[in-house]
Design a protein around this motif. Structure first.
Motif, PDB file in Angstrom:
ATOM      1  N   GLY A  27    -100.844   7.072  -3.814  1.00  0.00           N
ATOM      2  CA  GLY A  27    -102.244   6.687  -3.728  1.00  0.00           C
ATOM      3  C   GLY A  27    -103.242   7.807  -3.925  1.00  0.00           C
ATOM      4  N   TYR A 104    -107.221   3.452  -3.402  1.00  0.00           N
ATOM      5  CA  TYR A 104    -105.813   3.690  -3.738  1.00  0.00           C
ATOM      6  C   TYR A 104    -105.712   3.944  -5.237  1.00  0.00           C
ATOM      7  CZ  TYR A 104    -100.844   2.696  -4.437  1.00  0.00           C
ATOM      8  OH  TYR A 104     -99.514   2.760  -4.804  1.00  0.00           O
ATOM      9  N   VAL A 121    -104.648  -3.073  -0.778  1.00  0.00           N
ATOM     10  CA  VAL A 121    -103.295  -2.513  -0.764  1.00  0.00           C
ATOM     11  C   VAL A 121    -102.401  -3.374   0.120  1.00  0.00           C
ATOM     12  CG1 VAL A 121    -101.900  -0.495  -0.207  1.00  0.00           C
ATOM     13  CG2 VAL A 121    -104.188  -0.204  -1.195  1.00  0.00           C
ATOM     14  N   ASP A 136     -99.969  -1.174  -6.141  1.00  0.00           N
ATOM     15  CA  ASP A 136    -100.727  -1.432  -4.918  1.00  0.00           C
ATOM     16  C   ASP A 136     -99.976  -2.382  -3.982  1.00  0.00           C
ATOM     17  OD1 ASP A 136    -101.181  -3.432  -6.934  1.00  0.00           O
ATOM     18  OD2 ASP A 136    -102.750  -4.279  -5.656  1.00  0.00           O
TER      19      ASP A 136
END
Length: 559
Positions: A27, A104, A121, A136
């Motif tokens: 991320g 992210y 996410v 994700d």
């Protein structure tokens, strides 16, 4: 001891190599990798005094006030402005609780990398629009598995991007043409201004000359001696009376001839009717009235008839009926010349004198004339008694003044046009007067550049003015661009204000706010009524397109 130092240095070097080669945590975007370079500890980005063991990075528990310890989970999503849990929350002391990361980070190999909000996410939804590689949803919550579709999406995106680049190139080319056309139109106005300035100078000199001519005519007029009624001018009066009398007789002659010709035509028509009646009636029909009528017609027809007409006499009458101005029988202009006055005789004598003597006599005559006018012996200039020369001079002066005024008005309008705001590079000058329209339900909406906006009914063709152009403005927008590209996008945009339209019943005068975005052709995309009788138009046009994108502005694919 020496061996121990070597071992310590080797350990430090190894740790450095591992830290340098350590991959970015899940991320984390490349621009934030510098904050995650150590392999054993981690410092919160906004609060570097807070250091955490590396094991607490992405452990699904929010340790840092700014959420920087959870770049790959949704544990710190409550800090996001998109999270419902932040409503009414307040910072703790002086600690910065604003998210340090934009979201992210999805690498999206084969396509464009992007950031996904932390709230998305592991929410069980594949967000392919932002995260085409499906990373994700790495936890596969609820059994959701998001496949990597970056190859297909990237291929389609590149195809559309090529079309977009081609469209932008065409739009930039069209804008160059508009700018060139606008420059040409402005140059034409500048040439008009220069031409009008020259014309005005000439017309001002002409007006001065005609003013001097009128002054001279007035001076000549003041030189006429006042004569008693009936004294002199008898011949002129007699000539005018004769001219009027002849004109009256000529008009009477023309009228009598017209009546004669009409009577002759009616008689011929009646004789033809009676002749037909005599030839076609039945003699055996015992009607005394009819028989008497037939006998009377026979007697009338047996009489000697006068000559129907004499062509030679008619030609003479035609010649007599013509105006004297056409025949030239009497040249009245020769008799209309004004009689020579005493002052005119004096001026003729002056012409044979030497110049110094003539100037001296002229000055003395002027002084004498002024004295006589003051004492009522000479007539001052009046409208009723103006001579033909004086009237001609006055008419010529008025015509010259009208022409000068018209030229000055045109010059003012052209100078005003040069001072108007036509946008960057004067580009809207080339579009002025052109219109674009869009059908929407029962109406057709029309935008005329720098003119008016209108609403036209399809039922009865009734037009409503939605506003008249006032000014060019700027506005900030933040809209999503649809797949077809017909949208405003985000950033600063050029806008046009149209105000003072037709009055709205129980409301204000109509107005339109036109927001412009880059497009290959002029096109009206969208019309909305934001408030009562307050409209908004979204329009695409090459007039507001950037010439070219700077190199490096576009994000690169991570291949």
């Amino acid at each position: 001891m020496r061996r121990l130092e070597v071992l310590l240095l080797s350990g430090i070097a190894a740790r450095s190599i591992l830290a340098a080669e350590a991959p970015r945590p899940r991320g984390v975007g490349p621009e934030f990798a510098k904050f995650y370079k150590y392999s054993d500890t981690f410092a919160c980005i906004s609060s570097p005094s807070i250091r955490l063991p590396i094991a607490r990075l992405n452990d699904d528990f929010c340790d840092c006030p700014d959420g920087s310890d959870e770049p790959g989970t949704s544990a710190c999503a409550h800090l996001s402005s998109l999270s419902p849990y932040t409503v009414g929350s307040t910072p703790i002391g002086h600690v910065n609780t604003t998210l340090a990361l934009p979201g992210y980070y999805c690498k999206n190999k084969g396509h464009q990398p992007s950031y996904v909000p932390f709230t998305n996410v592991n929410d069980g939804v594949c967000d392919y629009q932002l995260c085409c590689d499906g990373s994700d949803e790495w936890a596969k919550v609820g059994g959701v598995k998001c496949e990597d579709k970056c190859k297909e999406i990237g291929k389609e995106w590149k195809k559309k991007d090529e079309q977009r680049q081609k469209s932008q190139s065409n739009a930039a080319k069209r804008r160059k043409e508009l700018v060139a056309e606008a420059a040409k139109l402005r140059q034409e106005v500048e040439v008009k201004v220069q031409t009008l300035q020259t014309v005005i100078q000439g017309e001002e000199l002409k007006v001065k000359g005609l003013e001097a001519a009128l002054a001279e005519a007035e001076r000549q007029e003041r030189g006429r001696v006042v004569k008693k009624p009936g004294a002199g001018g008898k011949l002129s009066m007699l000539v005018q009376l004769a001219k009027d009398r002849i004109e009256e007789l000529r008009e009477s002659l023309v009228e009598v001839r017209n009546q004669r010709d009409t009577g002759k035509a009616r008689i011929a028509e009646l004789e033809a009717i009676l002749t037909t009646f005599k030839e076609e009636y039945n003699p055996n029909f015992n009607d005394e009235g009819v028989k008497r009528a037939v006998r009377s017609w026979e007697d009338y027809a047996a009489r000697d008839k006068p000559a129907v007409g004499d062509d030679a006499k008619d030609r003479d009458l035609d010649e007599i009926a013509k105006p004297d101005s056409e025949t030239g029988a009497i040249k009245w202009s020769e008799w209309d010349e004004p009689e020579e006055g005493d002052v005119d005789v004096l001026y003729k004598i002056e012409a044979y004198l030497p110049v110094p003597v003539r100037d001296w006599i002229d000055q003395k005559l002027r002084d004498l004339r002024s004295l006589l006018i003051e004492n009522g012996v000479l007539a001052p200039s009046t409208e009723a008694g103006s001579s033909k020369e004086m009237e001609d001079a006055r008419n010529a002066l008025n015509a010259a003044k009208d022409s000068l005024s018209n030229s000055q008005k045109q010059l003012g309008e052209n100078n005003e046009d040069l001072g108007k705001d036509y946008g960057a590079d004067d580009v809207f000058r080339a579009l002025k007067g052109q219109c674009v329209s869009k059908d929407s339900g029962e109406y057709t909406y029309e935008l005329c550049w720098l003119g008016e906006t209108k609403q036209k009914s399809k039922k009865n063709s009734q037009q409503t003015t939605m506003g008249k152009f006032v000014s060019i403005d700027k506005v900030m927008v933040d809209d999503e661009v649809p797949p077809d590209g017909k949208g405003l996008g985000s950033g600063e945009r050029v806008a046009l204000r149209y105000e003072n339209g037709q009055h709205c019943w129980n409301g204000p005068n109509r107005s339109t706010f036109v927001v412009l975005a880059c497009a290959e052709t002029d096109e009206l995309w969208k019309v909305t009524e934001e408030e009562k009788c307050v409209y908004r138009m979204e329009v695409g046009t090459p007039a507001v397109c950037e010439m070219a994108e700077k190199k490096g502005d576009k994000p690169k694919d991570e291949l």
